[in-house]
Design a protein around this motif. Structure first.
Motif, PDB file in Angstrom:
ATOM      1  N   ASP A 136      40.433 -56.892  -5.039  1.00 16.55           N
ATOM      2  CA  ASP A 136      40.305 -57.187  -3.610  1.00 16.55           C
ATOM      3  C   ASP A 136      38.989 -57.825  -3.452  1.00 16.55           C
ATOM      4  O   ASP A 136      38.211 -58.468  -4.249  1.00 16.55           O
ATOM      5  N   SER A 174      48.693 -63.770   1.093  1.00 17.43           N
ATOM      6  CA  SER A 174      47.887 -63.011   1.802  1.00 17.43           C
ATOM      7  C   SER A 174      48.177 -61.561   1.996  1.00 17.43           C
ATOM      8  O   SER A 174      49.272 -61.252   2.287  1.00 17.43           O
ATOM      9  N   LYS A 175      47.169 -60.488   1.692  1.00  9.91           N
ATOM     10  CA  LYS A 175      47.638 -59.072   2.020  1.00  9.91           C
ATOM     11  C   LYS A 175      47.815 -58.961   3.267  1.00  9.91           C
ATOM     12  O   LYS A 175      48.472 -57.939   3.686  1.00  9.91           O
ATOM     13  N   ARG A 181      42.983 -47.995   4.789  1.00  6.82           N
ATOM     14  CA  ARG A 181      43.946 -48.966   5.176  1.00  6.82           C
ATOM     15  C   ARG A 181      43.414 -49.754   6.358  1.00  6.82           C
ATOM     16  O   ARG A 181      43.508 -50.906   6.122  1.00  6.82           O
ATOM     17  N   ARG A 232      39.531 -57.447   5.572  1.00  7.05           N
ATOM     18  CA  ARG A 232      40.170 -58.640   5.211  1.00  7.05           C
ATOM     19  C   ARG A 232      40.370 -59.836   6.075  1.00  7.05           C
ATOM     20  O   ARG A 232      40.370 -60.940   6.096  1.00  7.05           O
ATOM     21  N   GLU A 252      50.966 -56.626   6.631  1.00 12.36           N
ATOM     22  CA  GLU A 252      50.726 -55.694   7.699  1.00 12.36           C
ATOM     23  C   GLU A 252      51.423 -56.021   9.123  1.00 12.36           C
ATOM     24  O   GLU A 252      51.452 -55.090  10.029  1.00 12.36           O
TER      25      GLU A 252
END
Length: 450
Positions: free
Chosen positions: A88, A278-279, A159, A166, A283
């Motif tokens: 990450d 993209s992480k 989280r 991020r 979400e």
């Protein structure tokens, strides 16, 4: 103290999956205590209903899955979490390890119980073997902690700290990188993250009797970010590619090519689409599924505001209370705070709380309402479903940087777009971290792994 959870899980399985995803490797006793407390609260809230029986039966399966993933000690779990996080942003593994130490303590469960226990030697029968040489009756101090859920607290904090960092890392990269971006020049930073849904309809089929079978509708997803308080001075946008005199693209990614003037300028609303990998996309968009029909459940949108200051300057929640005088930029506050914190803790290492310690507070809020844009090919029923609870905006896809995605394709017709709103499941309204966490993540200091 953990702030209130927004949009809490609707099922026990969802709660268990959230913990399993974020706390892999956490100590078994902490996991068992978290599950037991969750089951008790579920029974209290749904007493006498079918949901209570379902939750109780599912608890056994969830506990098996979670405890199988969790290893035997908190320390080994933190080491695995650090190893998984090394891919990450810079500093992610260190942040996870420090948060784990603060949440679970540095002492493993076995050592803690041993230090709290006592024993009495049993005397009586003579020893016949080496195993019978000395025997003890052991006792342990028990103290019920119904609200103590370290695994849940660690999972949520980890989280949402990652989400905040991020978002800053992505905005820094999209606005020019650490050498050119003015992202941290203001005294606060406001960013928005929204999911996007694109509905496509297959070709209609004329059957043998002349009836028309409507083409199937499926949904694809993307995510977009926006800089809500951009700088007053213009951002430098450059042309990065040319071909036979035709200008093709712009940099940084927050800029786009104006078709009328053939010049590069920031995108409308300072918004840009996120890369597919993209992480952050996961979400605010629903999990991958079959994709049939118009699937908007789970499409979310959040905003984050970052402030930097000493602990004494902040109240219970939100921005600093003292606003008088000149407020330093985020960049200045982070750099000075990092050094000042080190000097303060070196001077008074015995103190556990330093009121002058500088921290970064990230406050989240839900986007109140999404936007929708039905295309001309959408049926009245589909258009109504797409815009239920949303505000009509014909340019929502273009405004969020998805002009190319919102187009018809071979054998598929684009029928509309919808932007996300509301909290993702299991949201925290606020988290905080240290100045060096953000500085390392955006590349303004050397990585701690070196």
């Amino acid at each position: 103290e953990l702030p209130g959870i927004e949009n809490a899980w609707g099922t026990f399985g969802g709660f268990a999956d959230a913990l399993l995803g974020a706390v892999e490797g956490v100590d078994v006793a902490a996991g068992a205590a978290t599950l037991a407390s969750a089951v008790r609260s579920w029974k209290a809230g749904e007493n006498g209903t079918a949901a209570a029986a379902w939750a109780a039966s599912e608890a056994a399966e969830a506990a098996t899955r979670m405890l199988a993933g969790w290893r035997r000690t908190a320390r080994s779990g933190l080491e695995r979490g650090a190893a998984a996080a090394k891919f990450d942003y810079d500093g992610a593994s260190r942040m996870a390890e420090e948060l784990g130490d603060a949440t679970f303590g540095t002492e493993g469960t076995g050592e803690l119980l041993h230090s709290m226990s006592f024993q009495v030697e049993l005397r009586g029968k003579p020893a016949r073997t080496t195993r019978d040489r000395r025997r003890f009756q052991r006792f342990v101090v028990a103290y019920p902690c119904p609200d103590f859920q370290p695994a849940r607290d660690f999972a949520l904090r980890d989280r949402w700290r990652r989400i905040a960092v991020r978002m800053v890392v992505e905005a820094m990269d999209a606005s020019g990188g650490r050498d050119r971006s003015p992202l941290l020049q203001g005294f606060e930073l406001r960013l928005r993250l929204q999911g996007m849904a694109f509905a496509f309809k297959g070709q209609d089929v004329v059957q043998s009797r002349g009836d028309v079978k409507q083409g199937a509708v499926h949904t694809e997803y993307g995510a977009s970010m926006a800089w809500l308080n951009p700088p007053g001075e213009p951002l430098e946008c450059n042309i990065t590619a040319e071909y036979l005199g035709f200008r093709r693209s712009c940099s940084p990614r927050i800029c786009e090519l104006d078709a009328r003037t053939s010049a590069c300028a920031p995108r409308p609303g300072w918004a840009w689409p996120l890369p597919e990998a993209s992480k952050l996309k996961a979400e605010v968009t629903p999990p991958p599924g079959p994709g049939q029909g118009l699937a908007l459940r789970g499409l979310a949108g959040i905003e984050v505001t970052l402030h930097c200051g000493s602990k004494r300057a902040f109240g219970t929640r939100g921005a600093p209370l003292s606003q008088a005088g000149r407020r330093p930029s985020l960049d200045e506050c982070l750099r000075r705070g990092w050094r000042r914190n080190a000097e303060t803790k070196w001077a008074e290492p015995w103190r556990l709380y330093h009121p002058s310690e500088v921290v970064v507070v990230a406050t989240f809020a839900a986007v109140p309402q999404g936007d929708c844009s039905p295309a001309s090919g959408a049926t009245p029923g589909l258009a109504a479903e797409l815009c239920e609870g949303a505000r009509p905006d014909p340019g929502v896809a273009q405004r969020m940087g998805f002009a190319t995605a919102a187009r018809s394709r071979f054998r598929e017709e684009f029928v509309g777009a919808r932007s996300g709103a509301g909290w993702p499941v299991g949201s925290l309204p606020e988290v905080f971290f240290k100045p060096e966490d953000l500085l390392e993540a955006v590349g303004l200091v050397d990585p701690s792994r070196n």
